[in-house]
Scaffold this active site. Structure first.
Site, PDB file in Angstrom:
ATOM      1  N   ASP A 341       0.859  -1.172   0.000  1.00  0.00           N
ATOM      2  CA  ASP A 341       0.000   0.000   0.000  1.00  0.00           C
ATOM      3  C   ASP A 341       0.903   1.232   0.000  1.00  0.00           C
ATOM      4  O   ASP A 341       2.068   1.160   0.404  1.00  0.00           O
ATOM      5  CB  ASP A 341      -0.886  -0.031   1.250  1.00  0.00           C
ATOM      6  CG  ASP A 341      -1.911   1.087   1.258  1.00  0.00           C
ATOM      7  OD1 ASP A 341      -2.372   1.454   0.169  1.00  0.00           O
ATOM      8  OD2 ASP A 341      -2.241   1.577   2.339  1.00  0.00           O
ATOM      9  N   ASP A 668      -2.155  -1.115   5.978  1.00  0.00           N
ATOM     10  CA  ASP A 668      -2.505  -0.669   7.326  1.00  0.00           C
ATOM     11  C   ASP A 668      -3.989  -0.389   7.500  1.00  0.00           C
ATOM     12  O   ASP A 668      -4.449  -0.164   8.617  1.00  0.00           O
ATOM     13  CB  ASP A 668      -1.711   0.589   7.709  1.00  0.00           C
ATOM     14  CG  ASP A 668      -1.941   1.747   6.740  1.00  0.00           C
ATOM     15  OD1 ASP A 668      -2.717   1.574   5.770  1.00  0.00           O
ATOM     16  OD2 ASP A 668      -1.345   2.824   6.932  1.00  0.00           O
ATOM     17  N   ASP A 672      -7.179  -3.050   3.309  1.00  0.00           N
ATOM     18  CA  ASP A 672      -6.095  -3.989   2.997  1.00  0.00           C
ATOM     19  C   ASP A 672      -6.345  -5.396   3.526  1.00  0.00           C
ATOM     20  O   ASP A 672      -5.672  -6.341   3.121  1.00  0.00           O
ATOM     21  CB  ASP A 672      -4.771  -3.484   3.598  1.00  0.00           C
ATOM     22  CG  ASP A 672      -4.357  -2.146   3.025  1.00  0.00           C
ATOM     23  OD1 ASP A 672      -4.555  -1.944   1.824  1.00  0.00           O
ATOM     24  OD2 ASP A 672      -3.857  -1.299   3.788  1.00  0.00           O
ATOM     25  N   ASN A 734      20.227 -39.853  10.132  1.00  0.00           N
ATOM     26  CA  ASN A 734      19.253 -40.938  10.048  1.00  0.00           C
ATOM     27  C   ASN A 734      19.565 -41.921   8.921  1.00  0.00           C
ATOM     28  O   ASN A 734      19.440 -43.137   9.094  1.00  0.00           O
ATOM     29  CB  ASN A 734      17.843 -40.371   9.853  1.00  0.00           C
ATOM     30  CG  ASN A 734      17.267 -39.796  11.142  1.00  0.00           C
ATOM     31  OD1 ASN A 734      17.378 -38.609  11.406  1.00  0.00           O
ATOM     32  ND2 ASN A 734      16.677 -40.648  11.957  1.00  0.00           N
ATOM     33  N   ASN A 762      18.865 -39.864  18.140  1.00  0.00           N
ATOM     34  CA  ASN A 762      17.941 -39.034  17.358  1.00  0.00           C
ATOM     35  C   ASN A 762      17.348 -37.886  18.165  1.00  0.00           C
ATOM     36  O   ASN A 762      17.181 -36.775  17.658  1.00  0.00           O
ATOM     37  CB  ASN A 762      16.802 -39.887  16.798  1.00  0.00           C
ATOM     38  CG  ASN A 762      17.263 -40.794  15.669  1.00  0.00           C
ATOM     39  OD1 ASN A 762      18.414 -40.725  15.232  1.00  0.00           O
ATOM     40  ND2 ASN A 762      16.384 -41.657  15.194  1.00  0.00           N
TER      41      ASN A 762
END
Length: 940
Positions: A341, A668, A672, A734, A762
């Site tokens: 804007d 704002d 919007d 892993n 892990n």
């Protein structure tokens, strides 16, 4: 006339072109009387039919819905499966640990989402607490929620408009509509009908809208729409209808989870089948398959991602950006377009006098906002006001002929009460050391002729009570006429000029106003208008007495033309550099405003958003004629859209997204809000932004600084880069665990690692360094890289190569330690705890050393300081202690199937643990060389 019933068809009422109808026809269609209003009985009947004048709220999400949204992804499904299987096998420790992770992750998400759907509640607060209406022929006050279609309402300065109102009377009425239309100055309203039906909100001068503010004058009108039928109601309905799509991060993690899950199932099935074919017991092979599944699933990944994003939110706050949704942290980093804007975002939302034209000279005034500090320059050189009273006269006339008030406080700064245009004149006069209080004391106002939209001017009459000396007096010869009166006039330049017969030179000499000077004044006005300035002319005359007849004909004659005041809502000083930085990062900015095309173009040129060769502006009326396909093509070439409605903003965002962009929409105002919600990430202004915009947005800027958006983009990129780092780190761990077990089984060896050992690695040994990776500051060139593709996977080709190399090296190092343990340190029994412990420690320590190399995907681990990340140092230290505890502390040895190691055994483990880090550094060196060659080729 007896009021009649209204049609129930809601859409027909909304689409009725009330602005095109005459006042009498509006009253007839709505079954009301302009003189009597509605009867109390009819008002009550309509209230029951149409409901209260409120905005409907979407029902809040139930807890079960929020919970399901957190649990509905493939990785969590795998974790649930691991919990169930572990429980079936009696492995309650593993089951409890994994379940705790699931609960923790879901809890984090639910807490954040609980705050996400409050936009409609904020919209409701825009309605005024009460309205002044005409009922049964009497003026009464009623709660705004009792206002109904057909009510005659009265509007005064300071009132919020209670509903959408078609005006039937407007006396100097100006309405602040910036929150709805983006218009930077109050809109002058009139009651006459408009010729065209297809008119944008900003141009419907005979209509006022719910939630906007009367800044000046008074008026009355007939309510045409209430509640969800109002323009604000349509916005609220759009907010409800916008569907939130998954963010790029959510989509990538979902793809990653599916890939991991199917890969794990395939390997588990393969190992199970091979074991059965070799004559292994089915139960034993099932346990091995479960071990593989635990190794395959990065149990800590969901929690690490959630906590990393939360840490990113904390860092964003330091950069004046408040993130309201966790996933939005990453999304901003992948933005390719910022749809901004203009008013209050790229500009200061504070009208400022920037130019004064007097006697052929255009003096520029510096300074921003409503602070009375600024410099006067002519042709780039300092201008001495003391030697040129003509400029004084222009500024002081603007201050005297003025109804605005500037209020200052230490807490909130300077606040404007009244018209922002008039406030700008007060500030400009203050920059010339004209104290408003002193000025009004010396020249008190005694009469006035208010501004009128037909006359396009305002006149005030001031007594010369205590005139300044000749060298300071702003009005020619006024110091000689104490007790006389100054007639001060301001208004449209062409109108004021027609009333003048003389002009005041810059050196305080009054001269006849000939045709040549009239032409010069009009040319100056045209030039200032082309520069997108709002131009006001000022003039005066000295009169001995106040005219008996206070009419324009008697008062506004034989004036002395003084000058032109040019004002604009100026750009924020930091915007130009911020736009340039965004452009260097491959991010395009598009201005989307409700202001006029000429003003939008001028601001876009000033901030470097466009240049003279490519400065096309598309107004909302032209957008209406475009199909969605045409808009998608046009938006590739156009960066400025003006006079747009809320629906236009949503269409623009949709077109940008349809072209494959990740869109961050800033704003704002109420207008919007739908576009903020439609965008991939909505960014609201925290200071000037409405509650609606803030509650709808994903991110709120706490300082309203456009540069904070670019800073947030940078941090978003850093966060995503960190997510890639710990995903790379965790998956390389892993996949190595999978290949270690898979290869050992294929070699006919026992499983080197127990399920509880894998879970320990892990969750704790891998998880802590992964969290530390989430706090990295980012590579120095992160804002010189183009945005990521929207469909770019987390695991790209470069990462797959890295995972493959790490998997091979870690597998080789761990199995080497295991085999050497079996051969050099044989033990009796089915399990060799020494060999298993050596494999466990080799893998665990290698992952901790490898964590330092994972701090950057391309730069060496020594770049920027090996130990510069304090969080990593602490994480590695804690993880190392946890590894050593389960090896040397007897109570844990039984749980984790470990045993203490001798010095000779450590001499084998430690060198093998460093190999993966060495391999990672060599891999990065080759990658850097490849990128340098590619960059050199592109430059050539």
């Amino acid at each position: 006339m007896a009021p009649t019933s209204l049609p129930v068809n809601r859409q027909a009422q909304i689409e009725e072109p009330w602005h095109k109808l005459g006042r009498t026809e509006v009253a007839e269609r709505l079954g009301t009387s302009r003189e009597q209003g509605l009867s109390s009985a009819e008002a009550q009947a309509r209230l029951e039919k149409y409901g209260p004048n409120r905005l409907e709220e979407a029902p809040p999400k139930k807890f079960i819905t929020l919970l399901w949204e957190q649990l509905n992804n493939f990785v969590v499904y795998l974790l649930f499966a691991a919990v169930i299987i572990s429980a079936i096998l009696g492995e309650w420790v593993e089951a409890g640990a994994v379940m705790a992770i699931v609960v923790l992750n879901a809890g984090f998400g639910i807490v954040q989402e609980r705050r996400a759907e409050q936009a409609l509640a904020a919209l409701r607060q825009l309605a005024s607490p009460e309205a002044h209406v005409l009922r049964d022929g009497r003026r009464v006050d009623v709660p705004s929620y009792e206002v109904v279609p057909g009510d005659v309402v009265f509007l005064e300065a300071g009132n919020y408009i209670p509903a959408d109102v078609r005006l039937i009377e407007a006396v100097n009425l100006r309405v602040e509509e910036a929150a709805l239309t983006g218009e930077s100055v109050p809109v002058e309203k009139s009651a006459g009908r408009l010729e065209k039906a297809d008119v944008g909100l900003g141009d419907r001068v005979n209509t006022t809208f719910m939630g906007t503010l009367v800044s000046y004058g008074r008026g009355s009108g007939i309510v045409v729409n209430t509640g969800m039928r109002t323009q604000v109601g349509l916005i609220a309905e759009m907010l409800q209808s916008v569907h939130h799509e998954p963010t790029p991060l959510q989509r990538r993690l979902e793809e990653l989870g599916r890939w991991l899950g199917w890969a794990a199932l395939a390997i588990c099935a393969l190992v199970f089948a091979v074991g059965i074919l070799r004559g292994q017991e089915a139960l034993h092979m099932f346990e091995v398959a479960v071990t593989l599944a635990i190794a395959a699933v990065p149990e800590g990944l969901p929690a690490v991602v959630t906590i990393s994003l939360a840490l990113g939110m904390r860092e964003m706050i330091k950069r004046n950006a408040l993130i309201r949704r966790l996933s939005s942290v990453e999304t901003l980093g992948s933005a390719t377009v910022i749809g901004s804007d203009k008013t209050g975002t790229l500009t200061q939302n504070a009208m400022t006098v920037t130019s004064v034209w007097v006697d052929g000279r255009r003096v520029e005034i510096s300074g921003t906002g409503y602070q009375p500090q600024g410099e006067f320059t002519l042709d780039g050189k300092s201008f001495d006001l003391g030697k040129h009273h003509g400029v004084f006269s222009a500024l002081w006339l603007g201050a005297l002929n003025n109804d605005a008030i500037l209020e200052s406080s230490a807490e909130s700064g300077t606040r404007v009460v009244g018209d922002p245009t008039e406030a700008a004149m007060l500030v400009a006069a203050a920059k010339a050391d004209a104290a408003y209080g002193e000025l009004t004391r010396r020249y008190p106002r005694v009469q006035e002729i208010p501004f009128d939209s037909d006359r396009k001017r305002m006149t005030t009459i001031h007594q010369v009570a205590d005139p300044l000396t000749a060298d300071l007096s702003p009005f020619h010869e006024a110091h000689e006429h104490k007790g006389w009166h100054v007639v001060a006039v301001k208004g449209a330049p062409d109108v004021v000029l027609e009333l003048c017969k003389q002009y005041q030179t810059i050196d305080d000499v009054v001269a006849p106003l000939n045709d040549n000077m009239r032409t010069r004044i009009l040319e100056a006005n045209d030039q200032m208008a082309q520069d997108a300035l709002r131009v006001i002319a000022v003039a005066y005359r000295i009169s001995k007495d106040v005219p008996d007849k206070l009419t324009p004909e008697h008062v506004e004659q034989d004036l002395v033309f003084v000058g032109l005041l040019g004002m604009i809502d100026p750009p924020r000083p930091e915007v130009k550099d911020a736009l340039a930085k965004a452009r260097s990062a491959g991010i395009r900015t598009v201005m989307i405003t409700g202001d006029y095309p000429q003003t939008a173009r001028a601001i876009a040129l000033q901030i470097g958003l466009v240049d003279e060769a490519n400065s096309k502006v598309i107004p909302g009326a032209e957008l209406n004629e475009m199909t969605d396909e045409q808009l998608r093509e046009e938006i590739k070439r156009t960066s400025v859209f003006a006079r747009v409605s809320p629906e236009h903003k949503v269409r623009i965002v949709q077109a940008l997204r349809a072209n494959g962009n990740v869109v961050a929409m800033t704003g704002d105002g109420v207008n919007d809000a739908p576009a903020l919600k439609q965008a991939d990430i909505g960014v609201a202004m925290g200071i000037t932004g409405t509650d609606v915009a803030k509650e709808t947005a994903d991110m709120v800027l706490t300082d309203d600084n456009y540069s904070s958006i670019v800073s947030a983009v940078e941090q978003g990129r850093v966060i995503y880069s960190n997510i890639r780092k710990f995903v790379f780190f965790l998956l390389s761990c892993n996949t190595a665990e999978i290949m270690i077990i898979f290869t050992a089984i294929m070699m006919g060896l026992p499983s080197p690692l127990a399920p509880i050992q894998l879970l320990w690695l892990n969750l704790l040994t891998d998880g802590a360094p992964a969290l530390a990776l989430g706090t990295e500051k980012g590579d120095p060139d992160i804002m010189k890289l183009p945005p990521r593709r929207k469909d770019e996977p987390i695991i790209d080709g470069e990462m797959r190569i890295g995972i493959g190399i790490q998997t091979v090296v870690k597998t080789a190092a761990t199995l080497t330690a295991y085999v050497l343990g079996l051969q050099l340190f044989p033990t009796s029994g089915a399990e060799n705890l020494t060999a298993s412990t050596m494999a466990f420690m080799t893998l665990g320590l290698s992952e901790l050393v490898r964590a330092y190399t994972a701090r950057s995907e391309h730069y060496s681990m020594f770049h920027g300081g090996l130990f510069s990340n304090k969080n990593m140092n602490v994480a590695v230290m804690i993880s190392t202690v946890l590894l050593l505890v389960v090896v040397f502390f007897p109570p844990f040895q039984g749980v984790f199937d470990t045993t203490s190691l001798t010095w000779l055994q450590w001499e084998i483990v430690l060198p093998l643990s460093v190999l993966p880090a060495v391999a990672a550094e060599i891999t990065k060196w080759f990658i850097r060389r490849g990128l340098e060659r590619k960059s050199a080729a592109a430059a050539a």
